[in-house]
Design a protein around this motif. Sequence first.
Motif, PDB file in Angstrom:
ATOM      1  N   SER A 246      31.312  42.404  38.413  1.00  0.00           N
ATOM      2  CA  SER A 246      32.382  41.547  37.887  1.00  0.00           C
ATOM      3  C   SER A 246      33.507  41.384  38.898  1.00  0.00           C
ATOM      4  CB  SER A 246      32.939  42.143  36.589  1.00  0.00           C
ATOM      5  OG  SER A 246      31.940  42.198  35.593  1.00  0.00           O
ATOM      6  N   ILE A 247      33.858  42.473  39.563  1.00  0.00           N
ATOM      7  CA  ILE A 247      34.924  42.418  40.560  1.00  0.00           C
ATOM      8  C   ILE A 247      34.510  41.521  41.724  1.00  0.00           C
ATOM      9  CG2 ILE A 247      36.293  43.769  42.202  1.00  0.00           C
ATOM     10  CD1 ILE A 247      36.011  46.133  40.274  1.00  0.00           C
ATOM     11  N   GLU A 248      33.250  41.674  42.184  1.00  0.00           N
ATOM     12  CA  GLU A 248      32.767  40.847  43.281  1.00  0.00           C
ATOM     13  C   GLU A 248      32.869  39.364  42.930  1.00  0.00           C
ATOM     14  OE1 GLU A 248      28.870  42.421  43.824  1.00  0.00           O
ATOM     15  OE2 GLU A 248      29.496  43.800  45.411  1.00  0.00           O
ATOM     16  N   GLN A 249      32.479  39.025  41.691  1.00  0.00           N
ATOM     17  CA  GLN A 249      32.515  37.637  41.264  1.00  0.00           C
ATOM     18  C   GLN A 249      33.944  37.115  41.170  1.00  0.00           C
ATOM     19  OE1 GLN A 249      29.578  35.907  40.894  1.00  0.00           O
ATOM     20  NE2 GLN A 249      30.960  34.158  40.908  1.00  0.00           N
ATOM     21  N   ILE A 250      34.840  37.936  40.660  1.00  0.00           N
ATOM     22  CA  ILE A 250      36.248  37.542  40.561  1.00  0.00           C
ATOM     23  C   ILE A 250      36.848  37.320  41.951  1.00  0.00           C
ATOM     24  CG2 ILE A 250      38.543  38.388  39.951  1.00  0.00           C
ATOM     25  CD1 ILE A 250      37.160  37.426  37.550  1.00  0.00           C
ATOM     26  N   LEU A 251      36.505  38.200  42.903  1.00  0.00           N
ATOM     27  CA  LEU A 251      37.020  38.049  44.263  1.00  0.00           C
ATOM     28  C   LEU A 251      36.577  36.720  44.876  1.00  0.00           C
ATOM     29  CD1 LEU A 251      36.517  41.676  45.660  1.00  0.00           C
ATOM     30  CD2 LEU A 251      38.694  40.535  45.281  1.00  0.00           C
ATOM     31  N   VAL A 252      35.362  36.284  44.517  1.00  0.00           N
ATOM     32  CA  VAL A 252      34.855  35.008  45.007  1.00  0.00           C
ATOM     33  C   VAL A 252      35.550  33.847  44.301  1.00  0.00           C
ATOM     34  CG1 VAL A 252      32.826  33.496  45.098  1.00  0.00           C
ATOM     35  CG2 VAL A 252      32.613  35.918  45.694  1.00  0.00           C
ATOM     36  N   ASN A 253      35.678  33.935  42.976  1.00  0.00           N
ATOM     37  CA  ASN A 253      36.193  32.819  42.180  1.00  0.00           C
ATOM     38  C   ASN A 253      37.707  32.651  42.269  1.00  0.00           C
ATOM     39  OD1 ASN A 253      33.589  32.341  41.367  1.00  0.00           O
ATOM     40  ND2 ASN A 253      33.802  33.343  39.375  1.00  0.00           N
TER      41      ASN A 253
ATOM     42  N   PRO B 130      40.180  33.664  44.944  1.00  0.00           N
ATOM     43  CA  PRO B 130      40.592  34.237  46.236  1.00  0.00           C
ATOM     44  C   PRO B 130      42.106  34.327  46.416  1.00  0.00           C
ATOM     45  CG  PRO B 130      39.808  31.983  46.499  1.00  0.00           C
ATOM     46  CD  PRO B 130      39.495  32.372  45.086  1.00  0.00           C
ATOM     47  N   THR B 131      42.861  33.575  45.626  1.00  0.00           N
ATOM     48  CA  THR B 131      44.324  33.597  45.798  1.00  0.00           C
ATOM     49  C   THR B 131      44.996  34.680  44.955  1.00  0.00           C
ATOM     50  OG1 THR B 131      44.611  31.930  44.060  1.00  0.00           O
ATOM     51  CG2 THR B 131      44.367  31.139  46.325  1.00  0.00           C
ATOM     52  N   GLY B 132      44.305  35.182  43.964  1.00  0.00           N
ATOM     53  CA  GLY B 132      44.911  36.193  43.102  1.00  0.00           C
ATOM     54  C   GLY B 132      44.700  37.599  43.633  1.00  0.00           C
ATOM     55  N   LYS B 133      45.212  38.552  42.903  1.00  0.00           N
ATOM     56  CA  LYS B 133      45.038  39.958  43.261  1.00  0.00           C
ATOM     57  C   LYS B 133      44.191  40.648  42.193  1.00  0.00           C
ATOM     58  CE  LYS B 133      49.461  40.536  45.707  1.00  0.00           C
ATOM     59  NZ  LYS B 133      48.913  40.854  47.032  1.00  0.00           N
ATOM     60  N   ILE B 134      43.195  41.419  42.631  1.00  0.00           N
ATOM     61  CA  ILE B 134      42.439  42.265  41.712  1.00  0.00           C
ATOM     62  C   ILE B 134      43.127  43.623  41.698  1.00  0.00           C
ATOM     63  CG2 ILE B 134      40.220  43.311  41.175  1.00  0.00           C
ATOM     64  CD1 ILE B 134      40.224  40.326  40.955  1.00  0.00           C
ATOM     65  N   VAL B 135      43.528  44.065  40.509  1.00  0.00           N
ATOM     66  CA  VAL B 135      44.359  45.268  40.395  1.00  0.00           C
ATOM     67  C   VAL B 135      43.730  46.246  39.405  1.00  0.00           C
ATOM     68  CG1 VAL B 135      46.665  46.141  39.880  1.00  0.00           C
ATOM     69  CG2 VAL B 135      46.395  43.834  40.798  1.00  0.00           C
ATOM     70  N   LYS B 136      43.663  47.493  39.815  1.00  0.00           N
ATOM     71  CA  LYS B 136      43.228  48.557  38.910  1.00  0.00           C
ATOM     72  C   LYS B 136      44.471  49.257  38.372  1.00  0.00           C
ATOM     73  CE  LYS B 136      40.745  52.946  38.646  1.00  0.00           C
ATOM     74  NZ  LYS B 136      39.997  53.988  39.405  1.00  0.00           N
ATOM     75  N   LEU B 137      44.650  49.192  37.056  1.00  0.00           N
ATOM     76  CA  LEU B 137      45.781  49.846  36.400  1.00  0.00           C
ATOM     77  C   LEU B 137      45.311  51.163  35.791  1.00  0.00           C
ATOM     78  CD1 LEU B 137      47.262  46.758  34.511  1.00  0.00           C
ATOM     79  CD2 LEU B 137      47.807  47.560  36.820  1.00  0.00           C
TER      80      LEU B 137
ATOM     81  N   ALA C 221      49.274  51.111  39.792  1.00  0.00           N
ATOM     82  CA  ALA C 221      48.622  49.837  40.098  1.00  0.00           C
ATOM     83  C   ALA C 221      48.072  49.871  41.520  1.00  0.00           C
ATOM     84  CB  ALA C 221      49.607  48.684  39.919  1.00  0.00           C
ATOM     85  N   GLU C 222      46.757  49.694  41.632  1.00  0.00           N
ATOM     86  CA  GLU C 222      46.098  49.730  42.937  1.00  0.00           C
ATOM     87  C   GLU C 222      45.411  48.385  43.178  1.00  0.00           C
ATOM     88  OE1 GLU C 222      42.273  51.895  45.081  1.00  0.00           O
ATOM     89  OE2 GLU C 222      42.928  52.533  43.102  1.00  0.00           O
ATOM     90  N   VAL C 223      45.809  47.700  44.250  1.00  0.00           N
ATOM     91  CA  VAL C 223      45.200  46.410  44.596  1.00  0.00           C
ATOM     92  C   VAL C 223      43.837  46.647  45.224  1.00  0.00           C
ATOM     93  CG1 VAL C 223      45.410  44.310  45.974  1.00  0.00           C
ATOM     94  CG2 VAL C 223      47.437  45.311  44.907  1.00  0.00           C
ATOM     95  N   ILE C 224      42.817  45.944  44.703  1.00  0.00           N
ATOM     96  CA  ILE C 224      41.460  46.055  45.230  1.00  0.00           C
ATOM     97  C   ILE C 224      41.168  44.784  46.026  1.00  0.00           C
ATOM     98  CG2 ILE C 224      39.013  46.279  44.636  1.00  0.00           C
ATOM     99  CD1 ILE C 224      39.907  47.524  41.969  1.00  0.00           C
ATOM    100  N   ASP C 225      40.990  44.938  47.346  1.00  0.00           N
ATOM    101  CA  ASP C 225      40.719  43.756  48.156  1.00  0.00           C
ATOM    102  C   ASP C 225      39.267  43.684  48.629  1.00  0.00           C
ATOM    103  OD1 ASP C 225      40.726  45.756  50.016  1.00  0.00           O
ATOM    104  OD2 ASP C 225      42.591  45.149  50.981  1.00  0.00           O
TER     105      ASP C 225
END
Length: 341
Positions: free
Chosen positions: A253-260, A262-269, A335-339
Amino acid sequence: MIELKDISKIYKTKNGEITAVKDVSLSINKGEIFGIIGYSGAGKSTMIRLLNGLEKPTTGTVEVNGQQISSITGTQLRQARQKISMIFQHFNLLWSRTVADNIAFPLEIAGVPKAERVTRVKELIDLVGLTGRENAYPSQLSGGQKQRVGIARALANNPEVLLCDEATSALDPETTDAILELLLDINKRLGLTIVLITHEMHVIRKICRRVAVMEAGRVVESGDVLDVFQNPQAEITKNFVMQVSGTRESKESIEQILVNYPTGKIVKLTFIGNKTEQPVISQIIKEFNVEVNIVHGNITQTTSGPYGTLIVQIDGKPNQVEEAFKLLESREIQAEVIDHV
């Protein structure tokens, strides 16, 4: 209660020396449930044998309730071992003896009179929930019932320490939970110090207050279970936390979100305690006009309180996203940003 100081254990084999435990120091408090977790070969089983005197350390000292287990021998060691009991992964019951006779066995060895043995066995059968199964043989019992016999037998001589060597590994998840609840109840009732050896983080989070993580004979991380869950340092600890937080399953899911996105931030709370109940997501959406897409979420209960993780995608103007992060920080939400995955 239990002090291990600079413990190392080296075995000499025909192929050379094998270091099973290296430079381990631990303190375990009286009456606590302490977990030692690691994968196969980490040195856990050697550790438990050092605690009950079945092995002597190559260097360092092992002290249990004021006695130097690492140095005493003979009668003194046998007497000390009566206060350090153990339960095993595969139960180790006497198959030709009934439930009652299995539980009575250590009392017989200790020379306890028959009338006292009968009374004590009845108390223990009631304690572990086996009333009515006194005359059954191990072959007639389920795995959970066999382990209950093992626990009752281990408690026969009123030990001060109970060592559990992968005690739930041979059981299904539901039975595992029942046995862990029993151990928790015994700990509360009797004030018994319990040391759990396991490779399952579910066991640690269910009943332990503190944990030591072992890898290649060393303790690579230790502390309160909630602290370890919230901020694991070693890579192996992060893998164990993933077992119960469920974040491993969110990788695709994270991989797909990173593709879809790209301008946002994926964050683990990461939330602990009553912070898991705060409506922070709705608040940052309203206050900062950002978009939040929930990727994965999980709340895990520990003996010290709930621990929650939430993986989200946050998108919006940079200054608004930054303000949202500041709000999270003010609420003590990690909050940890996942890049990358």
